[in-house]
Motif scaffolding. Structure first.
Motif, PDB file in Angstrom:
ATOM      1  N   LEU A  22     -49.244 -43.469  25.183  1.00 26.04           N
ATOM      2  CA  LEU A  22     -49.843 -44.313  23.864  1.00 26.04           C
ATOM      3  C   LEU A  22     -48.822 -44.232  22.938  1.00 26.04           C
ATOM      4  CD1 LEU A  22     -53.600 -42.732  23.632  1.00 26.04           C
ATOM      5  CD2 LEU A  22     -52.901 -44.831  24.829  1.00 26.04           C
ATOM      6  N   HIS A  23     -48.979 -45.416  22.120  1.00 24.39           N
ATOM      7  CA  HIS A  23     -48.213 -45.599  20.790  1.00 24.39           C
ATOM      8  C   HIS A  23     -48.778 -44.448  19.867  1.00 24.39           C
ATOM      9  CE1 HIS A  23     -46.817 -47.185  17.130  1.00 24.39           C
ATOM     10  NE2 HIS A  23     -46.109 -48.123  17.780  1.00 24.39           N
ATOM     11  N   GLU A  26     -51.581 -44.851  17.816  1.00 23.45           N
ATOM     12  CA  GLU A  26     -52.739 -44.994  18.462  1.00 23.45           C
ATOM     13  C   GLU A  26     -53.058 -43.616  18.871  1.00 23.45           C
ATOM     14  OE1 GLU A  26     -54.895 -46.526  22.492  1.00 23.45           O
ATOM     15  OE2 GLU A  26     -53.200 -47.492  21.966  1.00 23.45           O
ATOM     16  N   TYR A  89     -63.118 -46.992  21.591  1.00 25.36           N
ATOM     17  CA  TYR A  89     -62.447 -48.361  21.807  1.00 25.36           C
ATOM     18  C   TYR A  89     -63.776 -49.382  21.947  1.00 25.36           C
ATOM     19  CZ  TYR A  89     -57.960 -45.901  22.955  1.00 25.36           C
ATOM     20  OH  TYR A  89     -57.029 -45.025  23.125  1.00 25.36           O
ATOM     21  N   TRP A 175     -54.072 -53.540  11.047  1.00 18.63           N
ATOM     22  CA  TRP A 175     -53.821 -51.804  11.324  1.00 18.63           C
ATOM     23  C   TRP A 175     -53.842 -51.294   9.979  1.00 18.63           C
ATOM     24  CZ3 TRP A 175     -54.031 -48.364  14.308  1.00 18.63           C
ATOM     25  CH2 TRP A 175     -53.275 -47.119  14.076  1.00 18.63           C
ATOM     26  N   PHE A 183     -61.139 -48.798  17.962  1.00 19.50           N
ATOM     27  CA  PHE A 183     -59.939 -49.415  18.062  1.00 19.50           C
ATOM     28  C   PHE A 183     -60.171 -50.487  18.698  1.00 19.50           C
ATOM     29  CE2 PHE A 183     -55.915 -49.848  20.243  1.00 19.50           C
ATOM     30  CZ  PHE A 183     -55.003 -49.430  19.119  1.00 19.50           C
ATOM     31  N   SER A 206     -53.379 -55.122  20.903  1.00 26.60           N
ATOM     32  CA  SER A 206     -53.998 -54.524  20.065  1.00 26.60           C
ATOM     33  C   SER A 206     -53.345 -54.711  18.449  1.00 26.60           C
ATOM     34  CB  SER A 206     -54.017 -52.989  20.323  1.00 26.60           C
ATOM     35  OG  SER A 206     -52.690 -52.456  20.004  1.00 26.60           O
ATOM     36  N   LEU A 208     -51.294 -52.737  17.241  1.00 28.80           N
ATOM     37  CA  LEU A 208     -49.977 -52.127  17.338  1.00 28.80           C
ATOM     38  C   LEU A 208     -48.977 -52.670  18.357  1.00 28.80           C
ATOM     39  CD1 LEU A 208     -51.360 -48.568  17.338  1.00 28.80           C
ATOM     40  CD2 LEU A 208     -50.185 -49.623  15.629  1.00 28.80           C
ATOM     41  N   ARG A 439     -55.536 -43.305  28.273  1.00 31.46           N
ATOM     42  CA  ARG A 439     -56.501 -43.431  27.385  1.00 31.46           C
ATOM     43  C   ARG A 439     -57.781 -42.262  27.737  1.00 31.46           C
ATOM     44  NH1 ARG A 439     -55.532 -49.535  26.300  1.00 31.46           N
ATOM     45  NH2 ARG A 439     -54.308 -49.091  24.471  1.00 31.46           N
TER      46      ARG A 439
END
Length: 560
Positions: A22-23, A26, A89, A175, A183, A206, A208, A439
């Motif tokens: 994941l980023h 995030e 989510y 964001w 999210f 997303s 991001l 996730r």
């Protein structure tokens, strides 16, 4: 560990993220949101340690405005049931993303959902966007973009008809204000990868980043659409706005020639409403060259061209329109301009040959429209016709172009551009955005707003997961339920997320009138009235209110 691919051409800046993680932002968001989920579960009497908090994803399927309104009604009831803050989510396909786009305009919308919902309903049941504003927006799209496509046209012609606004905010703008809401993930698909079964067509966006969910290749959302060289940004382009994003997600007509007739008719209407003969005369008065061809004649050529394409699609001889176009072009050019494409009797029975003929013919006519290059609006209309002949949807620069990373499928690296379309054309629910292993989803609540088969999405998701070795429970539907769906199904498997599947129209909330409800809320129809919106929200909400205890039971079952 992150793998950053750096350009070696010496003239680029920026990077692309290749990783199955994941980023960082995030990850930090998830940690904060899990605290909210923990507190929500405490209020519901579900006392568990913070480590045992489940990761819950809510999915909204496609279904046009039916999905948009249905998702809104479901969220309202989830809020009233005290379950909305349990959602980590929120992911949508097609029409569900229209609802998401409206909600996330408002910071912390989930804390004031009643007020936000009232605002959305007033807009949806109010006046539409004016033809003038639509035309101005389309001109802006055409001017700003290297790759103008039918998605731009669809955004202006169709999406505004349903959402009743032109939203020029961007997804990455959200964001900084994303604090107390789930999210958001918008799901689309890569058209070229759809045609290659072994490839990864599932694409997510997303606030991001945007990228391939299963492949693990992402680019910063604000850079999605910019030109890249070997993984680094070469030419910056403005981030696409939310109106375009809703069209990208909701471009269900992008697949299949059978939709061309419908689009051509809408283009004809748009041309006719966008400019009047009076406005043509005003444009000509402002011209510095009195000998230049009249705008009215250029406009007539385009209208004849649209009608000619429609005639061919309808199996009607277009000879008279062809003659009119040729005579007009010959007249305004003083005999200096003639169509290259020869006059010939079309064999309308051979649809493929007729299709190729009209593609070449339309391009030839549009090339001759340079006679009117002092009229930008005719250039815009010409661009739309070219997009129609090439059937170009959702074209963007490929951020993976010319990369050499061995973790990436070779086919993703080849073209300078990729085409992105409605994910519902492959799977009408965004399962693969939340099935990314990183996730770590424990429970999926699938709200299905599909028009036909109420179980198609969950069954197809299971089949695809089996082929790709992705953990997913086995899906078995009682035969008696196939035509008479209930409102709540649970599917469980070993080392797989639990999946709750909830068809919109079912025998519980609609009784014996399931087919009547489906007919009244067909996908392709005009905007809903205020009464239709209220009724649909109520029916969708019943699926939540009638099953609150069952939802709590399944949430409790996946905790720890």
């Amino acid at each position: 560990m992150l793998n950053w691919s750096v350009c070696l051409c010496g003239q680029c800046s920026g990077e692309v993220r290749i990783t199955h993680s994941l980023h960082k932002n995030e990850e930090e968001f998830v940690a904060r949101r899990r605290e909210t989920v923990f507190q929500s579960l405490q209020k519901l009497g579900k006392h568990r340690s913070q480590d045992a908090v489940p990761n819950i994803a809510l999915l909204g399927s496609g279904g046009g405005q039916r999905a948009m309104v249905g998702l809104l009604g479901s969220l309202v009831q989830l809020d009233k049931a005290g379950l909305l803050d349990c959602i980590l989510y929120l992911s949508g396909v097609s029409g569900s993303t229209w609802c998401m786009a409206s909600l996330y305009q408002e910071p912390d919308w989930s804390t004031k959902l009643e007020t936000v919902t009232d605002k959305i309903i007033r807009r949806l049941s109010g006046p539409g966007v004016s033809w003038g504003d639509k035309f101005d927006k389309l001109k802006k799209y055409n001017y700003e973009k290297d790759h103008f496509s039918l998605t731009d046209v669809w955004a202006v012609m169709a999406i505004t008809t349903y959402v009743k606004e032109i939203d020029e905010h961007t997804l990455s703008d959200q964001w900084d204000q994303l604090r107390k809401d789930p999210f958001p993930i918008y799901a689309i698909m890569d058209k070229q990868s759809k045609q290659e079964e072994a490839q990864d067509p599932w694409f997510e966006i997303s606030p991001l980043e945007a990228g391939y969910s299963l492949t693990g290749a992402f680019v910063k959302t604000s850079s999605f659409g910019s030109q890249f060289c070997k993984g680094s940004k070469k030419k910056d382009h403005p981030e696409t706005d939310m109106l375009y994003l809703q069209a990208l997600c909701g471009s269900v007509l992008a697949d299949g020639d059978e939709n061309k007739k419908f689009i051509w008719k809408n283009i004809k209407d748009f041309f006719q409403h966008s400019i009047t003969i009076k406005e043509m005369k005003m444009l000509e008065k402002r011209s510095e060259d009195p000998k230049a061809p009249s705008a009215e004649k250029g406009f007539q050529v385009l209208m004849d061209l649209v009608d000619m394409n429609l005639d061919v699609l309808n199996g009607k001889d277009p000879s008279d329109l062809d003659l009119s176009i040729r005579n007009t072009l010959n007249e305004v050019s003083g005999g200096k301009r003639r169509l290259i494409f020869p006059t010939e009797k079309l064999n309308l029975a051979d649809k493929q040959t007729a299709k190729l003929h009209m593609k070449q013919y339309t391009e030839d006519v549009c090339n001759n429209l340079s006679l009117w290059d002092r009229f930008p609006l005719l250039a815009l209309f010409s661009s739309i016709c070219i997009c129609m002949t090439q059937w170009t949807w959702g074209r963007k620069y490929n951020f993976l172009h010319k990369m050499t990373d061995e973790a990436l499928p070779a086919a993703l690296l080849e073209g300078e551009t990729r085409d992105y379309i409605d994910a519902g054309l492959l799977l009408n629910s965004p399962y693969f955005s939340v099935l990314r292993e990183e996730r770590d989803i424990d429970l999926i609540i699938s709200l299905d707003f599909s028009e036909a088969d109420s179980f198609k999405t969950v069954r197809e998701a299971a089949e695809i997961c089996k082929k790709r070795n992705i953990p997913f429970p086995e899906v078995n539907i009682p035969s008696e339920d196939l035509k008479n769906p209930k409102d709540f199904y649970v599917f469980k498997g070993t080392n797989a997320p639990t999946v709750i599947h909830m068809p919109l129209f079912n025998v519980v909330n609609c009784g014996d009138d399931v087919e009547t409800w489906k007919k009244n809320y067909a996908t392709f129809q005009g905007p809903y009235s205020a009464e239709m919106i209220t009724d649909l929200m109520e029916v969708a909400g019943k699926n939540i209110s009638n099953n609150r205890e069952k939802l709590l039971e399944q949430i409790d079952a996946v905790v720890g």
